[in-house]
Design an enzyme around this catalytic site. Structure first.
Site, PDB file in Angstrom:
ATOM      1  N   GLY A 124       0.843  -1.183   0.000  1.00 58.20           N
ATOM      2  CA  GLY A 124       0.000   0.000   0.000  1.00 58.20           C
ATOM      3  C   GLY A 124       0.876   1.229   0.000  1.00 58.20           C
ATOM      4  N   MET A 152       1.633   3.043   2.321  1.00 55.20           N
ATOM      5  CA  MET A 152       2.428   3.209   3.524  1.00 55.20           C
ATOM      6  C   MET A 152       3.457   2.104   3.722  1.00 55.20           C
ATOM      7  SD  MET A 152       1.351   6.021   4.631  1.00 55.20           S
ATOM      8  CE  MET A 152       0.891   6.521   2.966  1.00 55.20           C
ATOM      9  N   GLY A 153       3.506   1.093   2.848  1.00 57.94           N
ATOM     10  CA  GLY A 153       4.519   0.069   3.016  1.00 57.94           C
ATOM     11  C   GLY A 153       4.214  -1.189   2.241  1.00 57.94           C
ATOM     12  N   VAL A 205       4.448  -5.426   2.656  1.00 58.12           N
ATOM     13  CA  VAL A 205       4.471  -6.422   3.718  1.00 58.12           C
ATOM     14  C   VAL A 205       4.766  -7.790   3.113  1.00 58.12           C
ATOM     15  CG1 VAL A 205       3.193  -7.479   5.612  1.00 58.12           C
ATOM     16  CG2 VAL A 205       2.818  -5.071   5.058  1.00 58.12           C
ATOM     17  N   LYS A 233       7.527  -5.463   7.351  1.00 54.54           N
ATOM     18  CA  LYS A 233       6.971  -4.306   6.658  1.00 54.54           C
ATOM     19  C   LYS A 233       8.101  -3.364   6.293  1.00 54.54           C
ATOM     20  CE  LYS A 233       3.595  -0.567   6.989  1.00 54.54           C
ATOM     21  NZ  LYS A 233       2.515   0.057   7.789  1.00 54.54           N
ATOM     22  N   ASP A 286      -6.503   5.252   9.572  1.00 56.92           N
ATOM     23  CA  ASP A 286      -6.672   4.549   8.299  1.00 56.92           C
ATOM     24  C   ASP A 286      -7.395   3.225   8.516  1.00 56.92           C
ATOM     25  OD1 ASP A 286      -6.487   4.338   5.543  1.00 56.92           O
ATOM     26  OD2 ASP A 286      -4.562   3.283   5.606  1.00 56.92           O
TER      27      ASP A 286
END
Length: 955
Positions: free
Chosen positions: A84, A86-87, A89, A104, A204
């Site tokens: 995503g 934000m990172g 995984v 992550k 989020d």
């Protein structure tokens, strides 16, 4: 652009729009290009909607080829789990501890961004502060081969997004079964509450960030956008507004558009209420199978969040009314009206699900709140020997059977059914008793709600005429309590009877109603609708008391009465009196506050709405001398009850109330306390703190009509927003702070319902001391002296020293309420009602040491409010129940030096127009206020209620 789309396609479908929004947030041109491409190019849209996690040409995504199969320190990377904005995984194997973990990593585009790295470290610190089975755990924050990554718990299972997609694929347009949805929602609420207790806001929350294990455990994951309110531990996060991943400017937007709160979508500062909004979105989606806010583009989705309401009709018909109201409260666009805390939502959901095991795992805070409620109910009941902890042996009704009849965002109260049961009339807006609002009618079950009245005045008690063609209601204007009628098909209202309120019909031309004898002394009488053949049924001996509602039994032999005491508060149980008026009857129902009553058609049951232990629920009692049985339970409150002609159901108003404390100063207006039910705010002398009464849980607020719940005394620091509890567990109903702000005098109610005045130091070095019993409305006067209203011998003004000695009555004659005391301690405000001996209503300033009282207001049917600024330089005058043109206004009148009162003309302020004309007066566009150092600074409350009508089956 191609690389951006390829990166997005490497993620789950549900994350792709959020990733694109985050990646483009710092580049307006790129954002517009992406939105234009998605809107105009079907191939691009299909590309993103495809489930494949590969490039368009079939080659692996670069992230996979770079990381998969590599060893990072002790971790053997196995496979990409998801990505995503934000990172990224990955599944990995911890070779040291021989366990599977999740790693992550930052997206490659952000690995050299100092702001992103800082946020990544902040996420690690926040996760380290959280240790809960419903939150994915963190094992470490490490660096290897130049890469920084989080080592996280590997949660086996399926994301909630994928679960909902599977359900939608199998059953189009369907969500999860209600019980399953509530189970997951309860666990999410627990997780968020734990985070909020640690000062962490997720920001989020969405189905893709929630995983459901094979055992049914919900895990909240991905705190990459989380914000900490702990400045000491994470200053880089606490000082920032909502920001995108690659942009640090204030006012930017980050998050997932369909789950952003309105304030988040606007780029404003957010708090835990933004998680409450997202929680509501997730619960709605679980129940309906679709998100509450949708659009063809990010902009369209955000516009829906800001402007549109969810499709409430999409909720399954069997959705419990309490869940509907919870959703409406969570998804209120005004953050100040939104549910402010998820602390005990899981407890309520467990009650709905009947999950006793989970209920036993409630938080210690919840246990304390529940214990306090139980203790309060014990006290109200008069001690352990007479506690009403009664449930019927056979279920009378269950929330799953309730049928919602109205769907308003404000309130629908005071329901009454037509003689044939096919229509309901009710009041919309404000409380059921007095207050603002208009009369409506609705044809059952699915007719439109039609407004019948538009006139000013305070309305209550709507009922149908015997032929069902008109609705009668009480309209109180300028002190006149009159009954009016209006056609159910619409038309001009006409006055039926003056000085008649709470009217109901006995026969075609025979009525039962309340009548004022003198002043504010109100009793129950019967007469024809032309007032012939008048006969008294029940008159209270206290000349200040008022009996407002009466309900005749089907056999016309008994009357249920709802009454106020001489201090004008609903605090008494219901009363059962004989219709022939030969006695004053006896209390019936639970030991609490009766608000309304009704009879079953056969006269075998009395149905009562009563406040017991701080909450209003429905009770029933077999006539004439059965034991009271509580028949509705749960976090929401019921008020009013109209029994259907067949006796198989009743219509009631179900909902909740909130009250926030606001401050007005030179910077404008803002809420400073918005959780729970806050009331009675007072500014400190230096203007840095606000004292207030607080009931944390809205279902314990117990504020219905004119009843008031016991509360904690708190203060809030205006600079930091930090709240401090000054008195807890004392059941405070009112308070006064000493001028040096070292002591508090407060009122409580004992187990016998008697008011007591206590004194306590604000530093809590010594315990509270009982000063006087059978007394209330206390104020500090001269040093070492308290002024209060004595209830021992009727309403009397009295004073006493703070050591409990020197009790002395102050001659004032008959009066109703005590108000403020002047800054020099020499004057006190009293409200003197009209009586047979003194027919004019007055608000007076009385000299405490003796002398001639000064009239503040007189000659009007409504009592005005009056009081002083802390330094005595301004005198404030407002009006209770004022005409619409002066509603919600207060006037600050300068006080000449050396005087205690302004220079009123003879007779005081006869009306508010005279106040406007006084020299130097300043107008405040707000009603009941607590002033600060000057008229530009003051605190006040904003209360709101959300109630709707429901049909409750009776078994």
């Amino acid at each position: 652009m191609k690389e951006l789309f390829a990166s997005a396609r490497a993620m789950p479908v549900s994350d792709r729009q959020a990733y694109l929004a985050a990646a483009c947030a710092g580049d307006e041109v790129l954002r517009q290009e992406v939105e234009s491409l998605l809107a105009s190019d079907q191939r691009a849209k299909s590309f993103l909607e495809s489930p494949a996690v590969v490039r368009g040409d079939g080659t692996p995504h670069p992230a996979q080829s770079m990381i998969e199969g590599r060893r990072l320190g002790a971790y053997q990377v196995q496979a990409l789990l998801g990505a995503g904005g934000m990172g990224e995984v990955y599944r990995a194997r911890d070779t040291r501890l021989q366990r599977n973990v999740a790693l992550k990593l930052l997206p490659h585009a952000f690995t050299s961004d100092p702001e992103r790295l800082s946020r990544f470290e902040g996420e690690a610190r926040m996760l380290a502060a959280l240790n809960h089975p419903n939150i994915g755990a963190i094992y470490g924050f490490e660096e290897a081969d130049g890469l920084r990554f989080l080592v996280l718990e590997l949660v086996d299972g399926q994301t909630l997004a994928d679960t909902l997609a599977d359900v939608s694929h199998q059953h189009a347009g369907r969500g999860l079964p209600i019980r399953d949805a509530l189970s997951i929602a309860g666990q999410i609420a627990v997780a968020l509450d734990v985070a909020h207790e640690k000062g962490i806001i997720h920001r989020d929350l969405k189905p893709a960030n929630i995983t459901i294990t094979p055992e049914g455990v919900a895990k909240v994951l991905d705190f990459g956008l989380a914000k900490s309110t702990d400045v000491a531990s994470t200053p880089d996060l606490a000082q920032s507004q909502t920001m995108p991943a690659n942009h640090t400017g204030a006012g930017a937007v980050m998050g997932t558009p369909g789950y952003m709160s309105p304030e988040q979508a606007r780029g404003q500062v957010v708090d835990k209420r933004t998680d409450v909004w997202a929680f509501g979105c997730v619960l709605y989606e679980m129940l309906t199978g679709c998100a509450p806010f949708k659009g063809g583009s990010v902009s369209d989705t955000i516009a829906a969040v800001l402007e549109s309401e969810p499709e409430w009709d999409a909720l399954p018909q069997e959705t419990p009314p309490s869940v509907r109201l919870l959703l409406q409260r969570c998804l209120d666009k005004d953050a100040n009206r939104r549910l402010g805390d998820l602390g005990d939502v899981h407890f309520d959901i467990d009650d709905l699900r009947g999950d006793a095991t989970t209920r036993r795992r409630q938080s210690s805070r919840t246990r304390r709140a529940f214990s306090a409620a139980l203790v309060t109910s014990v006290l109200i009941a008069g001690g352990a020997a007479s506690v009403y902890w009664v449930k019927p042996t056979v279920a009378v009704t269950t929330p799953a059977e309730y049928i919602q009849l109205t769907n308003f965002s404000d309130s629908a109260t005071a329901p009454s059914l037509s003689p044939d049961g096919r229509m309901v009339t009710f009041k919309r807006g404000g409380d059921s008793f007095l207050g603002p609002g208009q009369i409506f009618v609705k044809r059952l079950p699915n007719g439109e709600s039609v407004q019948l009245t538009t006139s000013p005045g305070q309305k209550y008690g709507p009922v149908f005429t015997p032929d069902g063609t008109r609705v009668a209601y009480t309209n109180k204007v300028s002190g006149e309590w009159d009954t009016w009628t209006v056609p159910v098909l619409g038309g001009q209202p006409v006055r039926l009877l003056p000085n008649a309120s709470g009217l109901t019909w006995i026969a075609d031309h025979l009525v039962l109603f309340s009548e004022i004898k003198a002043g504010l002394h109100m009793g129950i009488v019967t007469a024809t609708d032309s007032r012939a053949a008048r006969r008294e049924i029940y008159i209270q001996p206290d000349e200040h008391a008022m009996a407002h509602y009466s309900y005749l039994s089907p056999d016309r032999r008994s009357v249920l009465v709802v009454e106020m005491t001489g201090v004008h508060a609903f605090t008494q149980p219901c009363r059962l009196v004989p219709f022939d008026g030969h006695s004053a009857g006896r209390p019936v129902g639970p030991h609490g506050t009766c608000l309304s009553a009704a009879w079953s058609p056969d006269g075998r049951w009395m149905y009562l709405a009563a406040v017991v232990g701080g909450t209003s629920h429905l009770w029933r009692q077999r006539f004439p001398d059965g034991a009271p049985e509580q028949i509705t339970f749960g976090p929401l409150e019921e008020e009013g009850g109209a029994v259907a002609p067949d006796g198989r159901s009743l219509v009631t108003s179900i909902g909740m109330r909130r009250s926030a404390v606001w401050i007005h100063d030179r910077a404008g207006e803002r809420a400073i306390v918005s959780d729970g039910y806050a009331s009675a705010p007072r500014l400190s002398r230096d203007g840095t703190r606000v004292f207030y009464l607080f009931v944390r849980d809205w279902w314990l607020s117990g504020v219905v009509g004119w009843t008031t719940a016991a509360a904690d005394l708190r203060s809030v620091d205006l600079a930091t927003g930090k709240s401090d509890t000054l008195l807890s567990g004392q059941s405070v109903t009112a308070y006064a702070i000493s001028r040096d702000e070292k002591e508090v005098a407060f009122t409580t109610t004992n187990a016998d319902g008697q008011s007591q005045i206590w004194l306590a130091p604000l530093d809590r070095r010594t315990p509270p001391r009982l000063i006087v019993e059978s007394a209330d409305q206390v104020s500090f006067a001269a040093p070492g002296e308290l002024i209060f209203r004595s209830l021992a011998e009727g309403n009397a003004l009295a004073r006493i020293k703070t050591d409990g000695t020197g009790l002395e009555r102050i001659p004032t004659g008959s009066f109703l309420d005590k108000g403020d005391v002047s800054s020099d301690g020499e004057w006190v405000i009293i409200h003197s009602p009209a009586t047979s001996d003194h027919p004019v209503l007055e608000t007076l300033a009385v000299p405490i040491r003796g002398g001639v009282p000064r009239t503040v207001c007189r000659g009007d049917a409504d009592i005005c409010t009056a009081g002083w600024s802390r330094d005595g330089t301004f005198f404030y005058v407002g009006r209770l129940n004022a005409s619409p043109s002066f509603a919600r206004r207060t006037f600050a009148i300068p006080v000449p030096a050396g005087q205690a009162l302004p220079d009123f003309s003879a007779g005081g302020i006869a009306d508010l127009k005279r106040a406007v004309a006084l020299p130097g007066v300043r107008t405040i566009e707000e009603g009941l206020i607590s002033p600060g150092s000057d008229p530009s600074t003051y605190v006040f409350t904003k209360a709101d209620s959300q109630r709707n009508l429901f049909r409750v089956p009776l078994h």
